[in-house]
Scaffold this motif. Structure first.
Motif, PDB file in Angstrom:
ATOM      1  N   ASP A  21      61.803   2.927  44.308  1.00 46.16           N
ATOM      2  CA  ASP A  21      60.587   2.505  43.628  1.00 46.16           C
ATOM      3  C   ASP A  21      60.885   2.296  42.147  1.00 46.16           C
ATOM      4  OD1 ASP A  21      57.318   2.663  44.093  1.00 46.16           O
ATOM      5  OD2 ASP A  21      57.930   3.111  42.046  1.00 46.16           O
ATOM      6  N   ARG A  22      60.431   1.197  41.585  1.00 47.65           N
ATOM      7  CA  ARG A  22      60.784   0.851  40.219  1.00 47.65           C
ATOM      8  C   ARG A  22      60.111   1.762  39.187  1.00 47.65           C
ATOM      9  NH1 ARG A  22      63.485  -3.691  39.197  1.00 47.65           N
ATOM     10  NH2 ARG A  22      62.450  -3.907  37.181  1.00 47.65           N
ATOM     11  N   GLY A  23      59.007   2.370  39.555  1.00 47.72           N
ATOM     12  CA  GLY A  23      58.419   3.353  38.650  1.00 47.72           C
ATOM     13  C   GLY A  23      59.317   4.560  38.509  1.00 47.72           C
ATOM     14  N   GLY A  29      55.808   0.588  35.267  1.00 46.34           N
ATOM     15  CA  GLY A  29      54.454   0.736  35.765  1.00 46.34           C
ATOM     16  C   GLY A  29      53.510   1.257  34.701  1.00 46.34           C
ATOM     17  N   LEU A  30      52.313   1.605  35.139  1.00 44.87           N
ATOM     18  CA  LEU A  30      51.230   2.028  34.264  1.00 44.87           C
ATOM     19  C   LEU A  30      50.576   3.283  34.838  1.00 44.87           C
ATOM     20  CD1 LEU A  30      49.645  -1.519  34.107  1.00 44.87           C
ATOM     21  CD2 LEU A  30      50.818  -0.444  32.175  1.00 44.87           C
ATOM     22  N   THR A  89      52.959   1.578  40.105  1.00 50.45           N
ATOM     23  CA  THR A  89      54.289   1.047  39.822  1.00 50.45           C
ATOM     24  C   THR A  89      54.416  -0.360  40.401  1.00 50.45           C
ATOM     25  OG1 THR A  89      55.537   1.646  41.837  1.00 50.45           O
ATOM     26  CG2 THR A  89      55.078   3.417  40.243  1.00 50.45           C
ATOM     27  N   ARG A  90      55.474  -1.042  40.006  1.00 53.53           N
ATOM     28  CA  ARG A  90      55.712  -2.383  40.554  1.00 53.53           C
ATOM     29  C   ARG A  90      56.141  -2.312  42.014  1.00 53.53           C
ATOM     30  NH1 ARG A  90      56.405  -6.958  37.283  1.00 53.53           N
ATOM     31  NH2 ARG A  90      56.884  -5.616  35.513  1.00 53.53           N
ATOM     32  N   PRO A  94      65.227  -4.155  44.466  1.00 49.96           N
ATOM     33  CA  PRO A  94      66.676  -3.982  44.499  1.00 49.96           C
ATOM     34  C   PRO A  94      67.181  -3.324  43.219  1.00 49.96           C
ATOM     35  CG  PRO A  94      66.115  -6.252  44.007  1.00 49.96           C
ATOM     36  CD  PRO A  94      64.830  -5.555  44.323  1.00 49.96           C
ATOM     37  N   ARG A  95      68.425  -2.864  43.253  1.00 51.19           N
ATOM     38  CA  ARG A  95      69.020  -2.261  42.073  1.00 51.19           C
ATOM     39  C   ARG A  95      69.109  -3.297  40.958  1.00 51.19           C
ATOM     40  NH1 ARG A  95      73.109  -1.409  38.940  1.00 51.19           N
ATOM     41  NH2 ARG A  95      74.188  -3.252  39.746  1.00 51.19           N
ATOM     42  N   GLY A  96      68.911  -2.837  39.715  1.00 54.17           N
ATOM     43  CA  GLY A  96      68.971  -3.741  38.569  1.00 54.17           C
ATOM     44  C   GLY A  96      67.616  -3.893  37.912  1.00 54.17           C
ATOM     45  N   TYR A  97      67.642  -4.310  36.650  1.00 51.88           N
ATOM     46  CA  TYR A  97      66.411  -4.388  35.878  1.00 51.88           C
ATOM     47  C   TYR A  97      65.505  -5.534  36.292  1.00 51.88           C
ATOM     48  CZ  TYR A  97      68.397  -1.009  32.602  1.00 51.88           C
ATOM     49  OH  TYR A  97      68.928   0.118  32.038  1.00 51.88           O
ATOM     50  N   ALA A  98      66.069  -6.624  36.806  1.00 52.62           N
ATOM     51  CA  ALA A  98      65.258  -7.800  37.123  1.00 52.62           C
ATOM     52  C   ALA A  98      64.193  -7.436  38.149  1.00 52.62           C
ATOM     53  CB  ALA A  98      66.139  -8.921  37.657  1.00 52.62           C
ATOM     54  N   PRO A  99      62.920  -7.713  37.854  1.00 48.62           N
ATOM     55  CA  PRO A  99      61.860  -7.351  38.797  1.00 48.62           C
ATOM     56  C   PRO A  99      61.854  -8.268  40.013  1.00 48.62           C
ATOM     57  CG  PRO A  99      60.930  -8.540  36.944  1.00 48.62           C
ATOM     58  CD  PRO A  99      62.384  -8.309  36.616  1.00 48.62           C
TER      59      PRO A  99
END
Length: 278
Positions: A21-23, A29-30, A89-90, A94-99
């Motif tokens: 999870d990207r959060g 996220g917020l 959260t978004r 995948p791994r990496g900063y790109a959403p």
């Protein structure tokens, strides 16, 4: 009734947050912290509107407001007072900063039963934190999951015995307190830091500005430095959970005046914020 927190993850009790999870991975996220008072979520519409504005700025879908309201009410059912924490959260990626191009946001709701917090007798003792506030116009005003500067500032504050701390940018501009917005009164004018470079556009902050304008009190959102704090006639802090709290002293300097602070505290009490005190 138990005082243990209750949780919902994507509407399900006992759900899990995935490691990807990207959060969790990036703070992508917020969140909203909502006062549960008299068996209901206070100013929920304002919180959900701020959340939706943040989603637009971050380029992620906003959750359905009716679904969130229904879940919050079900989660806190049976409690008179407490705190709701809504985390969005978004979602997984995948791994990496790109959403991910088509995000599927995750939502986590937590409810912490508990009494309304009592204010310190006589007002808050406040100092300036050495930990600088983050400056980033792209994130300014939003309540993002990136709160590490506040964490470090609170750790610093815990060693001092003070109630709160003022956080400034690297060049000395006042951004806010560790968990509150800052207001000062100078010459009958209500001043609060401009949030175009950093800080959180607090729910109680916006309500105080509304109340002040309704009562004909001059207001100004402006770039502030610590000298303006030291030269103030009055100072108070605002927070969604604690309402308005007067500052008794900043860096050891007392603030005996509370004329406008009392007026605005009364205005908040009339708006359903009984914690507001002066």
């Amino acid at each position: 009734m138990t005082r243990e927190p209750r949780w919902l993850v994507d509407g399900q009790p006992g759900g899990l947050v995935h490691p990807d999870d990207r959060g969790f991975a990036y703070g992508d996220g917020l969140f909203e912290t909502i006062a549960w008072r008299s068996a209901g979520p206070r100013f929920l519409d304002r919180h959900l509107q701020r959340l939706a504005r943040g989603c637009v700025r971050l380029g992620m879908p906003a959750p359905d407001a009716a679904t969130l309201e229904r879940e919050i009410i079900a989660l806190a059912a049976g409690a008179s007072h407490g705190t709701v924490r809504l985390t969005l959260t978004r979602g997984r990626g995948p791994r990496g900063y790109a959403p991910p191009g088509d995000p599927n946001p995750s939502r986590v709701l937590a409810f912490y039963p508990g009494p309304v917090p009592e204010p310190p007798a006589g007002g808050l003792a406040v100092l300036r934190c050495q930990t600088p506030a983050s400056i980033n116009p792209a994130l300014a005003g939003m309540k993002t999951l990136n709160r590490l500067d506040n964490v470090l500032a609170r750790a610093e504050l815990a060693r001092t015995g003070s109630d709160e701390g003022i956080m400034c940018g690297a060049s000395g501009q006042v951004i806010g307190a560790t968990s509150a917005n800052v207001f000062v009164v100078r010459g009958g004018v209500l001043l609060t830091p401009d949030l175009s470079q950093g800080g959180v556009a607090g729910i109680m902050r916006s309500l105080v500005l509304e109340c002040a304008r309704e009562r004909g009190i001059a207001t100004r959102e402006t770039c502030m430095d610590v000298v303006m704090l030291q030269d103030a006639d009055e100072m108070f802090l605002t927070n969604a959970l604690t309402g308005l709290r007067p500052v008794a002293s900043y860096a050891g300097q007392p603030f005996p005046g509370r004329q406008l602070t009392r007026v605005l505290a009364q205005a908040l009490r009339e708006r359903g914020v009984p914690e507001a005190c002066a």
